[in-house]
Design an enzyme around this catalytic site. Sequence first.
Site, PDB file in Angstrom:
ATOM      1  N   LYS A 192       0.964  -1.169  -0.133  1.00  0.00           N
ATOM      2  CA  LYS A 192      -0.074  -0.152  -0.181  1.00  0.00           C
ATOM      3  C   LYS A 192       0.616   1.291  -0.052  1.00  0.00           C
ATOM      4  O   LYS A 192       1.283   2.181   1.046  1.00  0.00           O
ATOM      5  CB  LYS A 192      -0.764   0.159   1.443  1.00  0.00           C
ATOM      6  CG  LYS A 192      -2.636  -1.370   1.041  1.00  0.00           C
ATOM      7  CD  LYS A 192      -2.849  -0.427   0.026  1.00  0.00           C
ATOM      8  CE  LYS A 192      -4.115   0.875   0.845  1.00  0.00           C
ATOM      9  NZ  LYS A 192      -5.202   0.949  -0.109  1.00  0.00           N
ATOM     10  N   ASP A 253      -5.665 -16.421   2.820  1.00  0.00           N
ATOM     11  CA  ASP A 253      -6.127 -16.734   3.387  1.00  0.00           C
ATOM     12  C   ASP A 253      -7.975 -17.054   2.303  1.00  0.00           C
ATOM     13  O   ASP A 253      -8.578 -17.609   2.013  1.00  0.00           O
ATOM     14  CB  ASP A 253      -7.810 -16.090   4.463  1.00  0.00           C
ATOM     15  CG  ASP A 253      -6.971 -16.915   5.986  1.00  0.00           C
ATOM     16  OD1 ASP A 253      -6.043 -17.734   5.753  1.00  0.00           O
ATOM     17  OD2 ASP A 253      -7.518 -17.151   6.809  1.00  0.00           O
TER      18      ASP A 253
HETATM   19  C1  IPM Z   1      -1.167 -18.269  10.121  1.00  0.00           C
HETATM   20  C2  IPM Z   1      -2.530 -17.398  10.733  1.00  0.00           C
HETATM   21  C3  IPM Z   1      -1.349 -16.856  11.471  1.00  0.00           C
HETATM   22  C4  IPM Z   1      -1.160 -15.947  11.668  1.00  0.00           C
HETATM   23  C5  IPM Z   1      -1.519 -16.337  13.510  1.00  0.00           C
HETATM   24  C6  IPM Z   1      -2.224 -18.196  13.508  1.00  0.00           C
HETATM   25  C7  IPM Z   1      -0.851 -16.319  14.632  1.00  0.00           C
HETATM   26  O1  IPM Z   1      -3.384 -17.185  10.470  1.00  0.00           O
HETATM   27  O2  IPM Z   1      -0.338 -18.643   9.347  1.00  0.00           O
HETATM   28  O3  IPM Z   1      -2.041 -17.032   8.787  1.00  0.00           O
HETATM   29  O4  IPM Z   1      -1.237 -14.654  11.398  1.00  0.00           O
HETATM   30  O5  IPM Z   1       0.141 -15.410  10.991  1.00  0.00           O
HETATM   31 MG    MG Z   2      -3.889 -16.495   9.067  1.00  0.00          MG
END
Ligand code: IPM
Ligand code: MG
Length: 368
Positions: A192, A253
Amino acid sequence: MTKHLLLLPGDGIGPEVMAEVERLIAWFNVHGGTKFETDRDVVGGASYDKHGTPVTEAAMKKALEADAVLFGAVGGPKYASAPYDKRPEAALLRLRKDLGLFANLRPALCFDALKESSTLKPEIVAGLDIMIVRELTGGVYFGEPRGITNLPNGERRGVDTQVYDTHEIHRIARVAFELARLRKGKVASAEKHNVMTSGLLWKEEVTKLHAAEYKDVELTHILADNCAMQLVRNPKQFDVIVTDNLFGDILSDEAAQLTGSIGMLPSASLGARDSNGKQRALYEPIHGSAPDIAGQDKANPIAAILSFAMCLRYSFAMKKEADLVERAVSGVLDQGIRTGDIMQPGKRQVGTKDMGSAVLAALDTIQR
Ligand code: IPM
Ligand code: MG
């Protein structure tokens, strides 16, 4: 040659999916040339319950000495109100930091058999194969200062710091460019720079490194919010995406869901190679501990199984064996075998153990 693996199953569905990986390791100990020796320890909530800390010094020492660490998942509602340094997640962050695992590789690959189980139209995701390269030991996850302070006016202030130095940007961009050379030759760098000075530095340094060493790779810069949108609009435009720790957390994600289920996706976290050629590494499914289905034989072990395939590929250069595991998984999906998270009408739903057995059976068949 014996390879030493440290297994850290963790919490929730972690132990269940790890059990299927252990069966896979046992299979390779019988059928492969390389022998694997495993050690194990508790981590996350399991460690907190037993030792009062999410990761012990003894477990850290084992992790530092292992040829590779296989990690399950950590966390659960029981620990939600614990202070940050006692939370299960703190174990993962410490492992990443102390092992120097700055490069997080998160492939998002849509198996043909699963193109119908994405929430996106099949034609958008069919054949999808992207690699998210997430910076893992810097940025807002570790930046100082951080914390909550009391202000004189009675309010409270929460502070986190986003910070990147040149060498951190160069080494992660290098990983992305090198991977792109083995793939479709394209890197999109997401930040960004329009609002963040760390983003501007990121863009400038990636540009410099590209001009100096990687002109053969096609580089584009994309704002992270636009990248999030493009991932659902037309994900197949991407090959490798390189981005910082926080944006990488979010974008990976999102990319995972494109493939049908977060229960399918593996990851590798890699450090730098030292002068003896040793590279620290940790492999984990990107799904979490899923406490709602833990202990019920419902979890999809494929992400953990594919994480072991990444371990074979990246830690031990066992390409043939890694391909074998991936073909076995693909074969099982083609047979219509599904865990609940990827279930589709007309397919056969199985639990964690039966999915593990199906992968082993497919390995036997391919091997024959
Ligand atoms: C990931 C998870 C972790 C992160 C958490 C569990 C700390 O979401 O590995 O993506 O935020 O990195
Ligand atoms: Mg994560």
